[in-house]
Design a protein around this motif. Structure first.
Motif, mmCIF file in Angstrom:
data_model
loop_
_atom_site.group_PDB
_atom_site.id
_atom_site.type_symbol
_atom_site.label_atom_id
_atom_site.label_comp_id
_atom_site.label_asym_id
_atom_site.label_seq_id
_atom_site.Cartn_x
_atom_site.Cartn_y
_atom_site.Cartn_z
ATOM 1 N N MET A 37 91.078 37.277 -21.230
ATOM 2 C CA MET A 37 90.040 37.096 -20.256
ATOM 3 C C MET A 37 88.785 36.640 -21.000
ATOM 4 S SD MET A 37 88.560 39.859 -17.573
ATOM 5 C CE MET A 37 89.406 39.408 -16.103
ATOM 6 N N ILE A 38 88.183 35.589 -20.475
ATOM 7 C CA ILE A 38 86.958 35.095 -21.123
ATOM 8 C C ILE A 38 85.801 35.274 -20.159
ATOM 9 C CG2 ILE A 38 88.157 33.425 -22.576
ATOM 10 C CD1 ILE A 38 87.269 31.257 -20.604
ATOM 11 N N SER A 39 84.626 35.334 -20.714
ATOM 12 C CA SER A 39 83.434 35.539 -19.894
ATOM 13 C C SER A 39 83.007 34.225 -19.242
ATOM 14 C CB SER A 39 82.296 36.096 -20.749
ATOM 15 O OG SER A 39 81.933 35.129 -21.721
ATOM 16 N N TYR A 40 82.138 34.311 -18.274
ATOM 17 C CA TYR A 40 81.653 33.133 -17.550
ATOM 18 C C TYR A 40 80.939 32.149 -18.478
ATOM 19 C CZ TYR A 40 79.183 30.316 -14.086
ATOM 20 O OH TYR A 40 78.695 29.269 -13.365
ATOM 21 N N LYS A 83 81.338 31.630 -21.644
ATOM 22 C CA LYS A 83 82.325 30.983 -22.528
ATOM 23 C C LYS A 83 83.136 29.953 -21.734
ATOM 24 C CE LYS A 83 84.277 30.797 -26.550
ATOM 25 N NZ LYS A 83 83.568 30.218 -27.671
ATOM 26 N N ARG A 104 92.093 44.286 -20.993
ATOM 27 C CA ARG A 104 90.907 44.128 -20.145
ATOM 28 C C ARG A 104 89.701 44.692 -20.870
ATOM 29 N NH1 ARG A 104 91.717 45.538 -13.900
ATOM 30 N NH2 ARG A 104 90.425 43.731 -13.596
ATOM 31 N N HIS A 105 88.625 43.995 -20.776
ATOM 32 C CA HIS A 105 87.370 44.442 -21.369
ATOM 33 C C HIS A 105 86.457 44.902 -20.249
ATOM 34 C CE1 HIS A 105 88.567 42.911 -25.255
ATOM 35 N NE2 HIS A 105 88.971 41.806 -24.642
ATOM 36 N N GLU A 107 82.471 45.110 -20.555
ATOM 37 C CA GLU A 107 81.640 43.918 -20.426
ATOM 38 C C GLU A 107 81.074 43.802 -19.019
ATOM 39 O OE1 GLU A 107 83.572 40.338 -21.597
ATOM 40 O OE2 GLU A 107 84.380 41.223 -23.415
ATOM 41 N N PHE A 108 81.797 44.317 -18.026
ATOM 42 C CA PHE A 108 81.398 44.137 -16.636
ATOM 43 C C PHE A 108 80.653 45.334 -16.059
ATOM 44 C CE2 PHE A 108 85.293 41.656 -17.341
ATOM 45 C CZ PHE A 108 84.736 40.395 -17.224
ATOM 46 N N SER A 149 77.881 48.169 -16.953
ATOM 47 C CA SER A 149 76.917 48.596 -17.964
ATOM 48 C C SER A 149 76.823 50.114 -17.972
ATOM 49 C CB SER A 149 75.537 47.989 -17.676
ATOM 50 O OG SER A 149 74.984 48.573 -16.521
#
Length: 147
Positions: A1-4, A6, A29-30, A33-34, A36
């Motif tokens: 899964m990559i961030s927006y 990236k 899954r990270h 990151e989503f 806080s």
């Protein structure tokens, strides 16, 4: 899964015509990151606050209920006094065309029924007129006695 960000970076490279090589693999899954840490703390504090408010309301409710139940037991001793005072109120029989009581317009302040000719009413010191024959919920003895 990559961030927006990236993903946008990769999209810009593809749009410029630069070849991009990617490998797709099973990852993890990270979640951090989503979500806080601040939002987790906020939700926890909000939950604890709501629990405290609910508990306080429950305690207040049962204290009030206990006090109300206790006051009902004590008020039963005052019933004789209440009946005595009510018995001392003036009685009056309603007559048609009587001055001061309009049979068609006036009604009992408690049961909200219009007075009828030959009704026996009690006259309170404040000049309210109340019928003696009220529903059973409004009496002490279960007879048609006004309380």
């Amino acid at each position: 899964m990559i961030s927006y960000p990236k993903g946008r970076e990769i999209l810009e490279l593809v749009q410029k015509g630069i070849p991009v090589t990617m490998t797709i693999g099973v990852g993890t899954r990270h979640v951090q990151e989503f979500i806080s840490g601040q939002s987790v703390v906020f939700v926890a504090i909000a939950f604890i606050t709501m629990m405290i408010i609910s508990l306080a309301w429950l305690i207040f409710y049962y204290i009030q209920r206990f006090l109300y139940t206790g006051s009902q037991i004590g008020s039963q001793s005052h019933r004789k006094e209440t009946k005595k005072v009510i018995g001392q109120l003036l009685l009056h029989t309603v007559k048609h065309g009587e001055k001061g009581i309009d049979v068609d317009a006036e009604n009992c302040a408690v049961c909200i029924e219009n007075f009828k000719v030959k009704d026996i009413i009690r006259i309170l010191p404040c000049k309210y007129h109340l019928t003696i024959t009220l529903p059973k919920e409004g009496n002490i003895e279960g007879k048609n006695t006004f309380v």
